[in-house]
Design a protein around this motif. Structure first.
Motif, PDB file in Angstrom:
ATOM      1  N   VAL A  69       0.834  -1.208   0.000  1.00  0.00           N
ATOM      2  CA  VAL A  69       0.000   0.000   0.000  1.00  0.00           C
ATOM      3  C   VAL A  69       0.871   1.262   0.000  1.00  0.00           C
ATOM      4  N   PRO A  70       1.853   1.393   0.908  1.00  0.00           N
ATOM      5  CA  PRO A  70       2.705   2.585   0.849  1.00  0.00           C
ATOM      6  C   PRO A  70       3.540   2.684  -0.431  1.00  0.00           C
ATOM      7  N   THR A  71       4.044   1.545  -0.917  1.00  0.00           N
ATOM      8  CA  THR A  71       4.838   1.557  -2.145  1.00  0.00           C
ATOM      9  C   THR A  71       3.994   2.007  -3.328  1.00  0.00           C
ATOM     10  N   THR A  72       2.748   1.566  -3.370  1.00  0.00           N
ATOM     11  CA  THR A  72       1.841   2.010  -4.429  1.00  0.00           C
ATOM     12  C   THR A  72       1.662   3.514  -4.374  1.00  0.00           C
ATOM     13  N   PHE A  73       1.450   4.040  -3.169  1.00  0.00           N
ATOM     14  CA  PHE A  73       1.239   5.482  -3.038  1.00  0.00           C
ATOM     15  C   PHE A  73       2.448   6.244  -3.560  1.00  0.00           C
ATOM     16  N   VAL A  74       3.636   5.891  -3.094  1.00  0.00           N
ATOM     17  CA  VAL A  74       4.845   6.629  -3.483  1.00  0.00           C
ATOM     18  C   VAL A  74       5.081   6.508  -4.991  1.00  0.00           C
ATOM     19  N   SER A  75       4.900   5.323  -5.543  1.00  0.00           N
ATOM     20  CA  SER A  75       5.131   5.106  -6.973  1.00  0.00           C
ATOM     21  C   SER A  75       4.155   5.894  -7.834  1.00  0.00           C
ATOM     22  N   VAL A 116      -6.262  -6.111  -0.294  1.00  0.00           N
ATOM     23  CA  VAL A 116      -5.065  -5.309  -0.512  1.00  0.00           C
ATOM     24  C   VAL A 116      -5.105  -4.626  -1.878  1.00  0.00           C
ATOM     25  N   ALA A 117      -5.577  -5.313  -2.908  1.00  0.00           N
ATOM     26  CA  ALA A 117      -5.621  -4.721  -4.248  1.00  0.00           C
ATOM     27  C   ALA A 117      -6.532  -3.499  -4.278  1.00  0.00           C
ATOM     28  N   ILE A 118      -7.659  -3.563  -3.598  1.00  0.00           N
ATOM     29  CA  ILE A 118      -8.570  -2.422  -3.559  1.00  0.00           C
ATOM     30  C   ILE A 118      -7.951  -1.285  -2.759  1.00  0.00           C
ATOM     31  N   ALA A 119      -7.349  -1.601  -1.611  1.00  0.00           N
ATOM     32  CA  ALA A 119      -6.693  -0.572  -0.801  1.00  0.00           C
ATOM     33  C   ALA A 119      -5.585   0.112  -1.597  1.00  0.00           C
ATOM     34  N   VAL A 123      -5.520   4.142  -2.614  1.00  0.00           N
ATOM     35  CA  VAL A 123      -4.419   5.050  -2.280  1.00  0.00           C
ATOM     36  C   VAL A 123      -3.696   5.508  -3.545  1.00  0.00           C
ATOM     37  N   GLY A 124      -3.649   4.665  -4.562  1.00  0.00           N
ATOM     38  CA  GLY A 124      -3.052   5.072  -5.830  1.00  0.00           C
ATOM     39  C   GLY A 124      -3.822   6.203  -6.481  1.00  0.00           C
ATOM     40  N   LEU A 125      -5.141   6.150  -6.425  1.00  0.00           N
ATOM     41  CA  LEU A 125      -5.967   7.232  -6.970  1.00  0.00           C
ATOM     42  C   LEU A 125      -5.661   8.543  -6.251  1.00  0.00           C
ATOM     43  N   PHE A 126      -5.619   8.499  -4.935  1.00  0.00           N
ATOM     44  CA  PHE A 126      -5.326   9.709  -4.170  1.00  0.00           C
ATOM     45  C   PHE A 126      -3.897  10.201  -4.408  1.00  0.00           C
ATOM     46  N   ALA A 127      -2.989   9.267  -4.641  1.00  0.00           N
ATOM     47  CA  ALA A 127      -1.590   9.630  -4.869  1.00  0.00           C
ATOM     48  C   ALA A 127      -1.427  10.485  -6.118  1.00  0.00           C
ATOM     49  N   ILE A 128      -2.310  10.303  -7.094  1.00  0.00           N
ATOM     50  CA  ILE A 128      -2.245  11.126  -8.307  1.00  0.00           C
ATOM     51  C   ILE A 128      -2.394  12.595  -7.947  1.00  0.00           C
ATOM     52  N   MET A 152       9.580  12.370  -2.158  1.00  0.00           N
ATOM     53  CA  MET A 152       9.253  10.940  -2.118  1.00  0.00           C
ATOM     54  C   MET A 152       9.759  10.301  -0.824  1.00  0.00           C
ATOM     55  N   LEU A 153      10.952  10.693  -0.389  1.00  0.00           N
ATOM     56  CA  LEU A 153      11.487  10.153   0.861  1.00  0.00           C
ATOM     57  C   LEU A 153      10.658  10.609   2.063  1.00  0.00           C
ATOM     58  N   ALA A 154      10.258  11.878   2.074  1.00  0.00           N
ATOM     59  CA  ALA A 154       9.419  12.380   3.172  1.00  0.00           C
ATOM     60  C   ALA A 154       8.080  11.661   3.198  1.00  0.00           C
ATOM     61  N   THR A 155       7.512  11.421   2.030  1.00  0.00           N
ATOM     62  CA  THR A 155       6.243  10.692   1.955  1.00  0.00           C
ATOM     63  C   THR A 155       6.395   9.286   2.516  1.00  0.00           C
ATOM     64  N   ALA A 156       7.451   8.590   2.116  1.00  0.00           N
ATOM     65  CA  ALA A 156       7.702   7.243   2.637  1.00  0.00           C
ATOM     66  C   ALA A 156       7.905   7.275   4.149  1.00  0.00           C
ATOM     67  N   ALA A 157       8.605   8.298   4.637  1.00  0.00           N
ATOM     68  CA  ALA A 157       8.819   8.413   6.089  1.00  0.00           C
ATOM     69  C   ALA A 157       7.502   8.612   6.831  1.00  0.00           C
ATOM     70  N   LEU A 158       6.592   9.393   6.256  1.00  0.00           N
ATOM     71  CA  LEU A 158       5.278   9.578   6.890  1.00  0.00           C
ATOM     72  C   LEU A 158       4.468   8.283   6.875  1.00  0.00           C
ATOM     73  N   HIS A 159       4.596   7.503   5.787  1.00  0.00           N
ATOM     74  CA  HIS A 159       3.938   6.192   5.755  1.00  0.00           C
ATOM     75  C   HIS A 159       4.496   5.298   6.861  1.00  0.00           C
ATOM     76  N   ILE A 160       5.807   5.290   6.995  1.00  0.00           N
ATOM     77  CA  ILE A 160       6.446   4.480   8.037  1.00  0.00           C
ATOM     78  C   ILE A 160       6.003   4.946   9.417  1.00  0.00           C
ATOM     79  N   ALA A 161       5.842   6.250   9.593  1.00  0.00           N
ATOM     80  CA  ALA A 161       5.367   6.775  10.878  1.00  0.00           C
ATOM     81  C   ALA A 161       3.967   6.244  11.190  1.00  0.00           C
TER      82      ALA A 161
END
Length: 196
Positions: A69-75, A116-119, A123-128, A152-161
């Motif tokens: 889910v986080p990787t999809t968002f960042v990508s 997971v695919a729907i989630a 998140v991919g839609l919102f990531a756009i 992108m790194l800050a976004t990943a860090a917030l996902h990790i948080a």
């Protein structure tokens, strides 16, 4: 009961009295280099809430959702930044970002356990929209690559948080996360209506 109401009121007050932090993508200030790219997502409550909620959602779903889910968002966010960089118009960006906070907050608040695919798709839609907002302010100069790496790194860090937050609350997760998701959804409504 009184302390729960006090904490809820304090959280809402913090959202209401922080209008200068409401939108990270104002088009003002420095937009060159890694540091500015890194500070962009963490400088606005709209982005912070959405990114942390993605992490919390991944934690709630568990298993492969923790990375997918986080990787999809960042990508997808990186891909969504391209039209913004190119000056291509995308309608309803602010509304898309606000709806990301509302919907992700509601999903967390209600404890929805989507496949997971729907989630990842949601998140991919919102990531756009988030990517477009970042990309539209990315400099065309060579510093743009460093800027992109920073956001992108800050976004990943917030996902990790968000994931870490889920692990920290542990078994009491639903007791803590559901009200927090509700508060985030209310904040999203405030962002959408311009009250925040």
């Amino acid at each position: 009961m009184f302390s729960k109401i006090s904490r809820f009121s304090a959280a809402i007050a913090a959202c209401v009295f922080a209008p200068s932090l409401a939108f990270a993508h104002t088009g003002l200030g420095q937009t060159v280099g890694f540091v500015h790219g890194f500070t962009h997502p963490v400088s606005g409550v709209d982005h912070v809430l959405a990114m942390v909620l993605v992490g919390v959602l991944a934690w709630q779903l568990g298993g492969r959702a923790l990375w997918l889910v986080p990787t999809t968002f960042v990508s997808v966010m990186a891909v969504g930044g391209a039209p913004g960089m190119l000056g291509i118009s995308l309608p309803f960006v602010e509304a898309g970002i606000a709806f990301s906070v509302i919907i992700l907050g509601a999903v967390v608040a209600l404890g929805i356990r989507a496949p997971v695919a729907i989630a990842a798709g949601v998140v991919g839609l919102f990531a756009i929209f988030h990517g477009y907002a970042h990309g539209s302010e990315m400099p065309a100069a060579a510093g743009g690559i460093a800027y992109a790496a920073g956001f992108m790194l800050a976004t990943a860090a917030l996902h990790i948080a968000g994931i870490a937050l889920g692990y920290l609350v542990g078994k009491q997760g639903a007791i803590v996360m559901r009200p927090a998701g509700g508060i985030a959804a209310v904040a999203g409504v405030g962002l959408l209506t311009g009250l925040i």
